[in-house]
Scaffold this motif. Structure first.
Motif, short mmCIF file in Angstrom:
data_model
loop_
_atom_site.label_atom_id
_atom_site.label_comp_id
_atom_site.label_asym_id
_atom_site.label_seq_id
_atom_site.Cartn_x
_atom_site.Cartn_y
_atom_site.Cartn_z
N GLY A 6 0.91 -1.02 -0.08
CA GLY A 6 -0.05 0.06 0.00
C GLY A 6 0.75 1.26 -0.12
N ALA A 7 2.13 1.18 -0.44
CA ALA A 7 2.90 2.15 -0.34
C ALA A 7 2.73 3.70 -1.43
CB ALA A 7 4.43 1.94 -0.85
N SER A 8 1.49 3.45 -2.13
CA SER A 8 0.93 4.46 -3.04
C SER A 8 -0.21 4.80 -2.31
CB SER A 8 0.70 3.92 -4.44
OG SER A 8 -0.16 2.93 -4.44
N GLY A 9 -0.69 4.33 -1.31
CA GLY A 9 -1.66 4.79 -0.46
C GLY A 9 -1.65 6.07 0.32
N THR A 10 -2.48 6.24 1.18
CA THR A 10 -2.36 7.36 2.22
C THR A 10 -1.69 7.06 3.26
OG1 THR A 10 -4.61 8.42 1.38
CG2 THR A 10 -3.77 9.05 3.56
N VAL A 11 -2.01 6.22 4.01
CA VAL A 11 -0.79 5.75 4.98
C VAL A 11 0.38 5.01 4.72
CG1 VAL A 11 -0.96 4.38 7.28
CG2 VAL A 11 -3.09 5.68 6.59
N GLY A 23 16.31 5.77 7.71
CA GLY A 23 17.34 5.15 7.17
C GLY A 23 17.11 3.53 7.12
N PHE A 24 16.14 3.15 7.41
CA PHE A 24 15.73 1.65 7.13
C PHE A 24 15.78 1.43 5.86
CE2 PHE A 24 14.09 2.80 11.20
CZ PHE A 24 14.46 1.66 12.12
N PRO A 25 16.09 0.13 5.52
CA PRO A 25 16.19 -0.51 4.14
C PRO A 25 14.74 -0.93 3.88
CG PRO A 25 17.30 -2.03 5.61
CD PRO A 25 17.24 -0.75 6.31
N LEU A 26 14.43 -0.33 2.72
CA LEU A 26 12.92 -0.66 2.47
C LEU A 26 12.69 -1.60 1.16
CD1 LEU A 26 11.44 2.79 3.43
CD2 LEU A 26 11.43 0.83 4.92
N ARG A 27 11.50 -2.12 1.17
CA ARG A 27 11.10 -2.65 -0.04
C ARG A 27 9.54 -2.16 -0.15
NH1 ARG A 27 11.95 -8.33 -0.37
NH2 ARG A 27 14.10 -7.87 -1.03
N LEU A 28 9.27 -1.52 -1.01
CA LEU A 28 7.93 -0.94 -1.26
C LEU A 28 6.97 -1.58 -2.42
CD1 LEU A 28 8.72 2.79 -1.01
CD2 LEU A 28 8.50 1.07 0.95
N VAL A 29 6.01 -2.12 -2.20
CA VAL A 29 5.24 -2.93 -3.00
C VAL A 29 3.83 -2.52 -3.41
CG1 VAL A 29 4.28 -5.56 -3.33
CG2 VAL A 29 6.30 -5.18 -1.84
N ALA A 30 3.70 -2.68 -4.67
CA ALA A 30 2.48 -2.19 -5.38
C ALA A 30 2.22 -3.04 -6.85
CB ALA A 30 2.51 -0.77 -5.46
N ASP A 32 1.53 -1.61 -9.51
CA ASP A 32 2.15 -0.92 -10.36
C ASP A 32 3.17 -0.15 -9.68
OD1 ASP A 32 3.07 0.83 -12.43
OD2 ASP A 32 1.30 1.48 -13.02
N PRO A 33 4.19 -0.42 -9.36
CA PRO A 33 5.54 0.34 -8.93
C PRO A 33 5.87 1.81 -9.10
CG PRO A 33 6.33 -1.94 -9.34
CD PRO A 33 5.11 -1.58 -9.91
N ARG A 34 5.24 2.12 -10.40
CA ARG A 34 5.40 3.58 -10.95
C ARG A 34 4.77 4.53 -10.20
NH1 ARG A 34 4.19 2.25 -17.14
NH2 ARG A 34 2.37 1.02 -15.87
N ARG A 35 3.44 3.90 -9.47
CA ARG A 35 2.58 4.85 -8.57
C ARG A 35 3.20 5.29 -7.35
NH1 ARG A 35 -3.19 2.65 -7.67
NH2 ARG A 35 -3.20 4.59 -7.00
N ILE A 68 1.38 -4.08 6.27
CA ILE A 68 0.41 -4.48 5.27
C ILE A 68 -0.87 -3.87 5.53
CG2 ILE A 68 -1.24 -6.36 4.74
CD1 ILE A 68 1.00 -8.63 5.49
N ALA A 69 -1.23 -3.17 4.30
CA ALA A 69 -2.36 -2.33 4.17
C ALA A 69 -3.18 -2.82 2.68
CB ALA A 69 -2.28 -0.87 3.99
N THR A 70 -4.22 -3.30 2.90
CA THR A 70 -5.16 -3.78 1.79
C THR A 70 -6.39 -2.91 1.52
OG1 THR A 70 -6.35 -5.67 2.97
CG2 THR A 70 -4.14 -6.15 1.57
N ASN A 71 -7.06 -2.80 0.56
CA ASN A 71 -8.28 -2.01 0.41
C ASN A 71 -9.47 -2.86 -0.38
OD1 ASN A 71 -7.16 -1.86 -2.21
ND2 ASN A 71 -6.95 0.05 -2.19
#
Length: 294
Positions: A6-11, A23-30, A32-35, A68-71
């Motif tokens: 939910g990295a393209s969402g509000t929260v 500075g935490f290593p992150l993997r952002l999942v969506a 469409d990662p372009r969003r 985890i955030a789903t909608n």
């Protein structure tokens, strides 16, 4: 490695920004990662279809913690797939975005049942867990933005107060749960510092924007018609039931979780409106706007 869905969402985006700044290593999942707007050193972007276990297995590989955030309450299998991928990857803790309405015994709509089932599934998964349960987001009032060009806010139950919350405070509670010890097994109710009505929000927006804004009461049926233009029928029906719960004063309880977890008070609506004033000023005209409680 912390994984954020939910990295393209509000929260989700706010969670990602805070973790990246720390500075935490992150993997952002969506899907469409372009969003995903959050970019920077130490940030990986991953595409995954929540309905496809194989893509989720790849996305979760190497992650130690997950937000985890789903909608989509119409596809509960997606939530099952996410937990299975987390378990398979050996994720040590899952922080899930839920909703405070799960504690309302008078609420039994589609979305509330879905959130309850997601919480129950997580708690039975064997994974360490934390649940973050926000009240309605202050950002829901952005649905008024276009009608404000005409100087009017239209919503049902204009005098009913809701302890709405700044999504940034929800994100901060989630980040603390992800990065500090002692939050496992906790379900955090997250609200703003005071309950406020739609009519009062409209007045504070008028003061913030420096121009008159008139509040007009509409029926839940009228709001439901507007929701039908934005959501599938079952979801619009559930959101209309949430509006009835607002009218029954079921959303006004204030919790002190933000201050207890973060050490500072929750932001009030006036502060949120001030920080987002430009979004209201730039909107185009529209005929109707309605609150969608979440």
């Amino acid at each position: 490695m912390i994984l954020v869905t939910g990295a393209s969402g509000t929260v989700g985006a706010a969670v990602a920004r805070r973790l990246a700044a720390a500075g935490f290593p992150l993997r952002l999942v969506a899907r469409d990662p372009r969003r995903i707007a959050v970019r920077g050193f130490g940030i990986e972007l991953a595409g995954a279809d929540f309905s496809d276990p194989d893509t989720l297995a790849t996305a979760f590989r190497g992650a130690e913690r997950a937000f985890i955030a789903t909608n989509d309450p119409l596809r509960p299998q997606q939530d099952e797939n996410l937990l299975a991928a987390a378990a398979q990857a050996g994720v040590k803790q899952v922080v899930r975005l839920s909703a405070l309405m799960v504690t309302d015994l008078g609420a039994d709509d589609l979305i509330t049942r879905w959130h309850r089932e997601c919480e129950q599934r997580l708690q039975a998964s064997g994974l360490a867990w934390t649940v973050v349960r926000p009240r309605a987001f202050m950002s829901n009032t952005l649905s008024w933005a276009r009608s404000l060009v005409d100087g009017v806010v239209r919503a049902p139950y204009g005098s009913a107060r809701v302890a709405c919350v700044d999504p940034r405070d929800v994100a901060e509670v989630a980040v603390r749960a992800l990065t500090e010890p002692g939050h496992e097994g906790q379900a955090y109710p997250v609200t703003g510092p005071a309950a406020i009505s739609s009519a009062e929000q409209a007045q504070q927006l008028a003061e913030t924007l420096g121009r008159p804004i008139r509040f007009e009461e509409i029926s839940v049926d009228e709001a439901h018609q507007a929701l039908m233009e934005r959501y599938p029928r079952p979801v619009a029906d559930a959101l209309a039931q949430h509006l009835h719960r607002r009218g029954a004063h079921a959303k006004c309880q204030v919790e002190q979780t933000v201050e207890r977890v973060t050490g500072r008070p929750a932001a009030c609506f006036r502060m949120w409106a001030r920080d987002h004033a430009e979004a209201f000023r730039l909107a185009a005209p529209s005929q109707i706007a309605a609150i969608a409680d979440h």
